[in-house]
Every structure is written in C-alpha cells, then in structure tokens.
Write a protein that holds these residues in place. Structure first.
Motif, PDB file in Angstrom:
ATOM      1  N   PHE A 349      41.287-100.693 -12.341  1.00 18.13           N
ATOM      2  CA  PHE A 349      40.355 -99.574 -12.500  1.00 18.13           C
ATOM      3  C   PHE A 349      40.510 -98.518 -11.411  1.00 18.13           C
ATOM      4  O   PHE A 349      39.775 -97.535 -11.388  1.00 18.13           O
ATOM      5  CB  PHE A 349      38.906-100.085 -12.474  1.00 18.13           C
ATOM      6  CG  PHE A 349      38.565-101.036 -13.584  1.00 18.13           C
ATOM      7  CD1 PHE A 349      39.281-101.037 -14.774  1.00 18.13           C
ATOM      8  CD2 PHE A 349      37.527-101.943 -13.446  1.00 18.13           C
ATOM      9  CE1 PHE A 349      38.973-101.909 -15.796  1.00 18.13           C
ATOM     10  CE2 PHE A 349      37.209-102.825 -14.467  1.00 18.13           C
ATOM     11  CZ  PHE A 349      37.936-102.811 -15.642  1.00 18.13           C
ATOM     12  N   LYS A 352      40.965 -94.550 -12.089  1.00 17.04           N
ATOM     13  CA  LYS A 352      39.996 -93.807 -12.900  1.00 17.04           C
ATOM     14  C   LYS A 352      39.366 -92.649 -12.133  1.00 17.04           C
ATOM     15  O   LYS A 352      39.142 -91.583 -12.687  1.00 17.04           O
ATOM     16  CB  LYS A 352      38.914 -94.759 -13.415  1.00 17.04           C
ATOM     17  CG  LYS A 352      39.427 -95.768 -14.443  1.00 17.04           C
ATOM     18  CD  LYS A 352      38.315 -96.707 -14.884  1.00 17.04           C
ATOM     19  CE  LYS A 352      38.827 -97.687 -15.942  1.00 17.04           C
ATOM     20  NZ  LYS A 352      39.041 -97.044 -17.244  1.00 17.04           N
ATOM     21  N   LYS A 394      34.872 -96.469 -18.647  1.00 13.26           N
ATOM     22  CA  LYS A 394      35.334 -95.097 -18.472  1.00 13.26           C
ATOM     23  C   LYS A 394      36.809 -94.993 -18.817  1.00 13.26           C
ATOM     24  O   LYS A 394      37.598 -95.865 -18.433  1.00 13.26           O
ATOM     25  CB  LYS A 394      35.134 -94.629 -17.018  1.00 13.26           C
ATOM     26  CG  LYS A 394      33.725 -94.198 -16.676  1.00 13.26           C
ATOM     27  CD  LYS A 394      33.677 -93.725 -15.234  1.00 13.26           C
ATOM     28  CE  LYS A 394      32.286 -93.233 -14.851  1.00 13.26           C
ATOM     29  NZ  LYS A 394      32.027 -91.908 -15.417  1.00 13.26           N
ATOM     30  N   ASP A 396      40.565 -93.050 -18.400  1.00 15.15           N
ATOM     31  CA  ASP A 396      41.231 -92.646 -17.164  1.00 15.15           C
ATOM     32  C   ASP A 396      40.905 -91.212 -16.797  1.00 15.15           C
ATOM     33  O   ASP A 396      40.153 -90.530 -17.459  1.00 15.15           O
ATOM     34  CB  ASP A 396      42.745 -92.841 -17.288  1.00 15.15           C
ATOM     35  CG  ASP A 396      43.129 -94.290 -17.008  1.00 15.15           C
ATOM     36  OD1 ASP A 396      42.234 -95.041 -16.617  1.00 15.15           O
ATOM     37  OD2 ASP A 396      44.294 -94.646 -17.195  1.00 15.15           O
ATOM     38  N   GLU A 397      41.542 -90.756 -15.729  1.00 16.33           N
ATOM     39  CA  GLU A 397      41.280 -89.457 -15.096  1.00 16.33           C
ATOM     40  C   GLU A 397      40.944 -88.351 -16.080  1.00 16.33           C
ATOM     41  O   GLU A 397      39.939 -87.670 -15.946  1.00 16.33           O
ATOM     42  CB  GLU A 397      42.520 -89.066 -14.295  1.00 16.33           C
ATOM     43  CG  GLU A 397      42.480 -87.668 -13.719  1.00 16.33           C
ATOM     44  CD  GLU A 397      43.848 -87.257 -13.242  1.00 16.33           C
ATOM     45  OE1 GLU A 397      43.909 -86.533 -12.244  1.00 16.33           O
ATOM     46  OE2 GLU A 397      44.843 -87.641 -13.871  1.00 16.33           O
ATOM     47  N   ILE A 400      37.604 -88.730 -18.143  1.00 17.67           N
ATOM     48  CA  ILE A 400      36.456 -88.684 -17.235  1.00 17.67           C
ATOM     49  C   ILE A 400      36.041 -87.240 -16.993  1.00 17.67           C
ATOM     50  O   ILE A 400      34.869 -86.907 -16.910  1.00 17.67           O
ATOM     51  CB  ILE A 400      36.817 -89.345 -15.886  1.00 17.67           C
ATOM     52  CG1 ILE A 400      37.001 -90.854 -16.088  1.00 17.67           C
ATOM     53  CG2 ILE A 400      35.751 -89.085 -14.831  1.00 17.67           C
ATOM     54  CD1 ILE A 400      37.567 -91.549 -14.890  1.00 17.67           C
ATOM     55  N   ARG A 415      48.026 -92.100 -14.219  1.00 14.88           N
ATOM     56  CA  ARG A 415      47.259 -92.953 -13.325  1.00 14.88           C
ATOM     57  C   ARG A 415      48.016 -93.168 -12.025  1.00 14.88           C
ATOM     58  O   ARG A 415      49.197 -93.501 -12.033  1.00 14.88           O
ATOM     59  CB  ARG A 415      46.972 -94.304 -13.985  1.00 14.88           C
ATOM     60  CG  ARG A 415      46.154 -94.184 -15.249  1.00 14.88           C
ATOM     61  CD  ARG A 415      45.836 -95.549 -15.815  1.00 14.88           C
ATOM     62  NE  ARG A 415      45.052 -96.313 -14.857  1.00 14.88           N
ATOM     63  CZ  ARG A 415      44.743 -97.596 -15.035  1.00 14.88           C
ATOM     64  NH1 ARG A 415      45.140 -98.236 -16.089  1.00 14.88           N
ATOM     65  NH2 ARG A 415      44.023 -98.234 -14.135  1.00 14.88           N
TER      66      ARG A 415
END
Length: 422
Positions: A349, A352, A394, A396-397, A400, A415
């Motif tokens: 994680f 994230k 959530k 990933d980047e 979000i 990631r």
C-alpha cells in the motif's frame, strides 16, 4: 550530425540506451511509461530509467536550451517546479533527417495534470482549493522576479497537501527571470492566467467535468481577486497606532499561515512617534515545511508540515515536555508517533500516497474514531483501522487524486514504493 547529451555523467549513461534516432511519437511502447499527460503543443512521453521516471518533450533547440536553463535557475531558487535533467540534441533519423531536440525532466512523484484531476466531476470547494494552490505558486514566482508568460492549469502539476493542493510549474518555455517584476509585468501575467483558465474551465464544462455550481468565468476572475489579496498581504505597508504593536506579530503570523517566512521587516514611525508602518521586507515560502525538515528530517508539503507540526505540539503538551529542547521532543515524536504509523502500512500500500499525507489522513481517521468511541483512540490503533477500512480500498496515486483508468494511454498510474522502513 553528432548526438549531444547535456546531463550529469550518471544520467548521461542511462540516457544513452534510448532510441534517439526515432521521432518521440514513434517510440515503441516498451520504452514508455503510461502516465497522465496534460495538454501540450509538443509531443510529450514518459520513460523509466534505473528506477526513475523521466518526462521527455520534443521541442526546437532554442526553446529546449532556454527552458533547461530557466528550470535549473528555478531549482536553485527553491521554486516548486519540475527538475530539468538534460537536453538531447543533434538527433537524426537513420535516413539522415534531422530530429528536434528533447528536453528531459524528472517526473514529479504523486503529481497529476489538472485534466486528470477533473476526470471525475470535481466539486466547487475542490476547484477553489486547486485555484488557491495556483495563486500561491504565481505569487511565489513573482516575488522572485519570474514572469511566467503562459500561466495556466495546463502548465501546472498538482499534488495533494493535507486536504489542499500544492502547485508546481511544469512548463517554463515562455518564462523570463528578472531581478524584480514591474506592476505591469505582474498584471499582464495574471491577466494571461485569467484568460487561459477561463478557456480551460469552459472546456471542462463542455466535457461535463464541472459541477453545475462552478462558473468558469467567475472562477477565472476569482484567480485575479485571490492573487491581489495574497500579494497585498505579502508586500503592502500596514499602518497602526504605536500602542498596537501586537499587530506586527499578527501580520507575521498571517504570513506564516500562508506558508511564507518573514526574514526581515521594514518598520517606520512618523515624526511624532504615534503611528507605525510595517512592511515585510523579504519573504521566503515554506515556513512550516522547512521547520519540520529541520526538526525531524521529514520532507513534506506546506499544509502537511503544518498538520504534522500541530501534532508535534500536541505530543509536547501531552508528554509535559514544553520546557524541553524542541529538537529532542521532535525526535521522540518521530519514534513514538510517526514511525509506528509508517510501520503499520503494508508494503503493497506504500505507493498510494506520500508518507506525510498518510500520516495526515491517519490523524483525521483517529479523530473520527475517537468521536465515535467517546474516548481518545491511540495513534497505532487508528493507523491499523485506517489501513483496513480506508487505505486498503483506495486506488493508486491517480484515482486518489481524481483520475480515471478509462484511457490507459492517458491515465495509467505509476507506483513508486517508499524507502525501506527500519
């Protein structure tokens, strides 16, 4: 024609392995990383070399050299901007046809262009936070004498910053660095921003990406209003009675809250000594982030740093260490609070969100759990619950921050794992 790579020796070696004899738009997909791209007049692609991601922009020689120098200057001035790595020139195809140079910059981790942020409909409050971040960036640039020349959402990258956003300059092609900007230069720059943002917001509205309560014209006008308010706070004289000297501290406090540090004040009294005028003389951005970095070694955005410092202050009071050296207390806070939360985050994680943003969200989650339970919930318990009930679910980047994976070519996230925790 000889291929010329202007970069550091280490990066020169890595860059040699790329197919510079091909137009950038024709590069095979195995050389590329699919990341969200903003609107650009030029061909832009991303590639990964030795664990790092780089942005490549194909542009004519004079623009490539100029933008490279400007970005390096902005880096030395500690301006939030992408980092210039090098310029690849002297390119030509196998048939001898000359190819345009390529400007190489480092990809800014956990950042996205505005269109990826708006890929899911964005509420008015979120739009305002985005605009505020851009206004702060413009003011910082103007304080340093940088004229942008093409300020827009398209030429900016955004990162999350404890519920707000931090803005980064990503395109300096039209920029100019002066010792000081005139009022006319500043006003022209902000007027360009107003026109560009109005067009970008209307484009988003036409695509159905704006909430019905968001007015594109009013939003672009708001940029100008917010800029003038912030510029006044940063630079204008303020007059008050000599018995109201507490207002000096209040002025400095307001600037600190905006993320600016006052290194010097210009204070003048009238002949009778009854009226005091004060003006910030030198203002440097990043007051809270610099303090947090100095005390703890944690590199965070300004709002993230403010939130973590508030938690440090609360820890100081809870452990009755108000009279202790602040660096000693900060070291204890890192070991007792920050590091246990980071260790609670499973490895899978860790891409994230940035570590300071995760800690901020854990603090928010802890407050929510404590309110539900009717008593204080410990930070480690809150972190474990946050991982299972929030972070696990959530994306990933990209998602979000408001993106979508509908078009992998434009929006596939990348990631990057954290450094190893002890």
């Amino acid at each position: 024609m000889e291929l010329r790579i202007l970069a550091t020796p280490h990066e020169q070696q890595a860059l040699l392995d790329l197919p510079w004899d091909m137009p950038l738009e024709d590069w095979p997909e195995w050389y590329l990383v699919a990341l969200p791209r903003g609107i650009s007049r030029h061909v832009v692609r991303f590639t990964r070399l030795e664990g790092r991601v780089y942005a490549l922009k194909e542009v004519v020689q004079s623009f490539a050299d100029r933008e490279y120098r400007l970005l390096r200057d902005l880096e030395r001035l500690d301006v939030p901007s992408v980092q210039a790595v090098g310029v690849i020139s002297g390119r030509e195809a196998p048939d001898g046809e000359p190819l345009d140079p390529i400007l190489v910059t480092r990809h800014l981790q956990f950042s996205l262009p505005y269109r990826a942020l708006f890929a899911r409909m964005m509420r008015r409050e979120t739009v305002e936070r985005l605009i505020d971040a851009l206004v702060v960036l413009i003011a910082r640039l103007h304080l340093l004498g940088f004229y942008w020349g093409d300020c827009s959402l398209s030429n900016t990258l955004f990162r999350r910053d404890a519920g707000a956003f931090a803005a980064y300059l990503v395109d300096a092609e039209t920029g100019e660095l002066h010792n000081r900007l005139s009022d006319g230069q500043r006003e022209h720059d902000i007027d360009i921003a107003r026109v560009n943002i109005a067009g970008e917001m209307m484009d988003l509205a036409a695509a159905g990406y704006l909430d019905d309560t968001v007015d594109p014209i009013a939003t672009s006008d708001h940029v100008v209003e917010r800029y003038h308010t912030l510029w006044s706070e940063l630079t204008e004289w303020e007059a008050f009675d000599v018995n109201e000297r507490w207002r000096i501290a209040r002025r400095v406090e307001r600037l600190n809250d905006l993320g600016f540090d006052v290194a010097e004040l210009d204070i003048v009294t009238d002949i009778g000594g009854r009226t005091v005028r004060v003006q910030p003389k030198v203002v440097d951005p990043g007051h809270h982030s610099r303090r947090l970095l100095r005390l703890t070694g944690i590199d965070a955005q300004e709002n993230q740093a403010r939130r973590l410092l508030n938690d440090l202050d609360a820890y100081t009071a809870e452990t009755d260490q108000q009279g202790e050296d602040e660096e000693i207390v900060a070291n204890a806070w890192v070991m007792d609070c920050f590091e246990p939360v980071m260790r609670a985050i499973p490895r899978e994680f860790r891409g994230k969100l940035e570590a300071p943003e995760i800690y901020h969200e854990v603090l928010e989650h802890r407050w929510y759990l404590s309110e539900q339970a009717g008593h204080d919930v410990g930070i480690e318990e809150a972190a474990q619950d946050y991982v299972e009930s929030v972070l696990r679910h959530k994306p990933d980047e990209l998602a979000i921050l408001g993106g979508t994976s509908g078009d992998p070519e434009e929006t596939q996230p990348f990631r990057i794992p954290w450094d190893e925790l002890g």
